[in-house]
Every structure is written in structure tokens, then in C-alpha cells.
Write a protein that holds these residues in place. Structure first.
Motif, PDB file in Angstrom:
ATOM      1  N   SER A 145      -4.531  11.249   6.554  1.00 15.75           N
ATOM      2  CA  SER A 145      -5.506  11.732   7.422  1.00 15.75           C
ATOM      3  C   SER A 145      -5.587  12.894   7.971  1.00 15.75           C
ATOM      4  N   LEU A 146      -4.553  13.545   8.176  1.00 16.42           N
ATOM      5  CA  LEU A 146      -4.458  14.840   8.893  1.00 16.42           C
ATOM      6  C   LEU A 146      -4.786  16.167   8.107  1.00 16.42           C
ATOM      7  N   MET A 175     -11.309  19.038  14.148  1.00 13.46           N
ATOM      8  CA  MET A 175     -11.521  18.271  15.249  1.00 13.46           C
ATOM      9  C   MET A 175     -12.029  16.638  14.755  1.00 13.46           C
ATOM     10  N   GLY A 176     -12.814  16.786  13.550  1.00 10.04           N
ATOM     11  CA  GLY A 176     -13.401  15.672  12.804  1.00 10.04           C
ATOM     12  C   GLY A 176     -12.210  15.033  12.198  1.00 10.04           C
ATOM     13  N   LYS A 177     -11.196  15.628  11.450  1.00  8.12           N
ATOM     14  CA  LYS A 177     -10.313  15.088  10.848  1.00  8.12           C
ATOM     15  C   LYS A 177      -9.169  14.583  11.797  1.00  8.12           C
ATOM     16  N   LEU A 178      -8.817  15.197  13.125  1.00  7.23           N
ATOM     17  CA  LEU A 178      -8.098  14.571  13.930  1.00  7.23           C
ATOM     18  C   LEU A 178      -8.711  13.212  14.507  1.00  7.23           C
ATOM     19  N   GLN A 179     -10.019  13.247  14.682  1.00  2.00           N
ATOM     20  CA  GLN A 179     -10.681  12.023  15.137  1.00  2.00           C
ATOM     21  C   GLN A 179     -10.259  10.708  14.097  1.00  2.00           C
ATOM     22  N   SER A 180     -10.703  11.327  12.973  1.00  3.21           N
ATOM     23  CA  SER A 180     -10.525  10.323  11.710  1.00  3.21           C
ATOM     24  C   SER A 180      -9.035   9.641  11.742  1.00  3.21           C
ATOM     25  N   ALA A 181      -8.128  10.759  11.778  1.00  7.35           N
ATOM     26  CA  ALA A 181      -6.742  10.436  12.102  1.00  7.35           C
ATOM     27  C   ALA A 181      -6.448   9.349  13.131  1.00  7.35           C
ATOM     28  N   GLN A 182      -7.011   9.642  14.155  1.00  6.21           N
ATOM     29  CA  GLN A 182      -6.726   8.694  15.247  1.00  6.21           C
ATOM     30  C   GLN A 182      -7.375   7.405  14.844  1.00  6.21           C
ATOM     31  N   GLU A 191      -4.975   3.871  14.525  1.00  6.99           N
ATOM     32  CA  GLU A 191      -5.411   2.413  15.315  1.00  6.99           C
ATOM     33  C   GLU A 191      -5.376   1.227  14.090  1.00  6.99           C
ATOM     34  N   LYS A 192      -6.054   1.727  13.062  1.00 10.47           N
ATOM     35  CA  LYS A 192      -6.297   0.655  12.146  1.00 10.47           C
ATOM     36  C   LYS A 192      -4.930   0.143  11.519  1.00 10.47           C
ATOM     37  N   LEU A 193      -4.019   1.231  11.489  1.00 13.88           N
ATOM     38  CA  LEU A 193      -2.750   0.861  10.889  1.00 13.88           C
ATOM     39  C   LEU A 193      -1.878  -0.020  12.057  1.00 13.88           C
ATOM     40  N   LYS A 194      -2.218   0.290  13.348  1.00 15.68           N
ATOM     41  CA  LYS A 194      -1.423  -0.490  14.568  1.00 15.68           C
ATOM     42  C   LYS A 194      -1.710  -2.144  14.178  1.00 15.68           C
ATOM     43  N   GLN A 195      -3.365  -2.192  14.182  1.00 11.77           N
ATOM     44  CA  GLN A 195      -3.883  -3.358  13.897  1.00 11.77           C
ATOM     45  C   GLN A 195      -3.562  -4.240  12.828  1.00 11.77           C
ATOM     46  N   LEU A 237      14.497  -5.766  13.551  1.00  6.03           N
ATOM     47  CA  LEU A 237      13.887  -4.679  14.360  1.00  6.03           C
ATOM     48  C   LEU A 237      14.272  -3.379  13.331  1.00  6.03           C
ATOM     49  N   GLU A 238      15.202  -3.430  12.571  1.00  2.54           N
ATOM     50  CA  GLU A 238      15.450  -2.212  11.761  1.00  2.54           C
ATOM     51  C   GLU A 238      14.313  -2.237  10.563  1.00  2.54           C
ATOM     52  N   LYS A 239      14.134  -3.242   9.970  1.00  6.30           N
ATOM     53  CA  LYS A 239      12.967  -3.463   9.057  1.00  6.30           C
ATOM     54  C   LYS A 239      11.765  -3.045   9.593  1.00  6.30           C
ATOM     55  N   VAL A 240      11.348  -3.432  10.833  1.00  6.61           N
ATOM     56  CA  VAL A 240      10.075  -3.070  11.397  1.00  6.61           C
ATOM     57  C   VAL A 240      10.129  -1.465  11.562  1.00  6.61           C
ATOM     58  N   LYS A 241      11.310  -0.739  12.291  1.00  4.87           N
ATOM     59  CA  LYS A 241      11.324   0.555  12.041  1.00  4.87           C
ATOM     60  C   LYS A 241      10.991   1.119  10.907  1.00  4.87           C
ATOM     61  N   GLN A 242      11.831   0.856   9.805  1.00  3.14           N
ATOM     62  CA  GLN A 242      11.688   1.586   8.590  1.00  3.14           C
ATOM     63  C   GLN A 242      10.227   1.404   8.136  1.00  3.14           C
ATOM     64  N   ASN A 243       9.691   0.232   8.081  1.00  3.02           N
ATOM     65  CA  ASN A 243       8.316  -0.161   7.489  1.00  3.02           C
ATOM     66  C   ASN A 243       7.348   0.944   8.533  1.00  3.02           C
ATOM     67  N   ALA A 244       7.445   0.673   9.680  1.00  4.62           N
ATOM     68  CA  ALA A 244       6.264   1.484  10.438  1.00  4.62           C
ATOM     69  C   ALA A 244       6.529   3.012  10.473  1.00  4.62           C
ATOM     70  N   MET A 245       7.696   3.558  10.110  1.00  9.84           N
ATOM     71  CA  MET A 245       7.699   4.858   9.712  1.00  9.84           C
ATOM     72  C   MET A 245       7.099   5.271   8.447  1.00  9.84           C
ATOM     73  N   GLN A 246       7.264   4.489   7.574  1.00 10.49           N
ATOM     74  CA  GLN A 246       6.902   4.949   6.267  1.00 10.49           C
ATOM     75  C   GLN A 246       5.256   4.642   6.306  1.00 10.49           C
ATOM     76  N   GLU A 247       4.671   3.623   7.096  1.00  7.05           N
ATOM     77  CA  GLU A 247       3.274   3.745   7.099  1.00  7.05           C
ATOM     78  C   GLU A 247       2.873   4.600   7.563  1.00  7.05           C
ATOM     79  N   ALA A 248       3.450   5.057   8.799  1.00  9.37           N
ATOM     80  CA  ALA A 248       2.842   6.045   9.640  1.00  9.37           C
ATOM     81  C   ALA A 248       2.774   7.453   8.965  1.00  9.37           C
ATOM     82  N   LYS A 249       3.734   7.827   8.058  1.00  7.08           N
ATOM     83  CA  LYS A 249       3.832   9.016   7.405  1.00  7.08           C
ATOM     84  C   LYS A 249       2.815   8.905   6.308  1.00  7.08           C
ATOM     85  N   ASN A 250       2.555   7.862   5.595  1.00  2.00           N
ATOM     86  CA  ASN A 250       1.325   7.671   4.496  1.00  2.00           C
ATOM     87  C   ASN A 250       0.143   7.635   5.460  1.00  2.00           C
TER      88      ASN A 250
END
Length: 105
Positions: free
Chosen positions: A96-97, A9-16, A20-24, A78-91
Motif C-alpha cells: 500500500s505505501l 496523499m492518494g497512496k496514503l489514503q489507500s494505505a489507510q 482498515e480492511k486488514l483490521k476487519q 496472544l503470541e500467535k496473534v502478535k506474530q500474525n498481525a505483524m506479518q499481515e501489517a508488513k504485507n
């Protein structure tokens, strides 16, 4: 048993919090995409918010060409946005998880 659940649960909270930091971070970063002929320039954030569109003065008279060029250039951006966002989310997920069986990044 409860220790493992609490740890997870602590790790999931940290991941969340990390997501959020990634989104910002992605919303504060921007890039510019230019049409292949250089007549249109579009600036947008890494979260796909359009910040600016510049159009060469010669295109203003040709509405159909302008519309076509905008569509192509926006789709490239938009294709660049998708590719970058997916890679950042994976990282972020990898960092985090906790390891989850059957889930790979």
C-alpha cells in the motif's frame, strides 16, 4: 512538485483503507489454542478478542492449576496473534505505501 504530493496523499489514503480492511479481516478470523495437556481450549480472533474458553471438568476442583494453565495458554495464543498481525501489517504496508527512504519492511 504538487503532483508528487497529491500522488503520495492518494497512496496514503489507500494505505489507510487497506489497513482498515486488514483490521476487519483479522477480527473476523479466529483460531483455537489448546493447553499442552489438553485440559483448556481457548478460541480467539486474530485481533485478540477471546470468543470461548473450554475447561475440562477435572480442572474445576484445582483453582491454582486452572489459573496457571489459563495464563500459559492465553499467552501462547496472544503470541500467535502478535506474530500474525505483524506479518499481515508488513504485507499490507509493502503493498500500500509508496517507497519511503530509510523505511524498510
Amino acid at each position: 512538485m504538487y503532483g508528487n504530493i497529491m500522488e503520495m496523499m492518494g497512496k496514503l489514503q489507500s494505505a489507510q483503507e487497506n489497513f482498515e480492511k486488514l483490521k476487519q479481516k483479522l477480527d473476523s478470523q479466529s483460531f483455537t489454542e489448546n493447553s499442552s495437556d489438553g485440559t483448556i481450549s481457548i478460541t480467539m480472533t486474530e485481533l485478540a478478542t477471546i470468543k470461548d474458553i473450554q475447561i475440562a471438568s477435572g480442572l474445576l476442583a484445582d483453582k491454582e492449576q486452572l489459573e496457571d494453565t489459563l495464563v500459559v495458554t492465553l499467552n501462547k495464543a496472544l503470541e500467535k496473534v502478535k506474530q500474525n498481525a505483524m506479518q499481515e501489517a508488513k504485507n499490507t504496508a509493502k503493498e500500500s505505501l509508496p517507497p519511503i527512504p530509510g523505511l524498510s519492511f
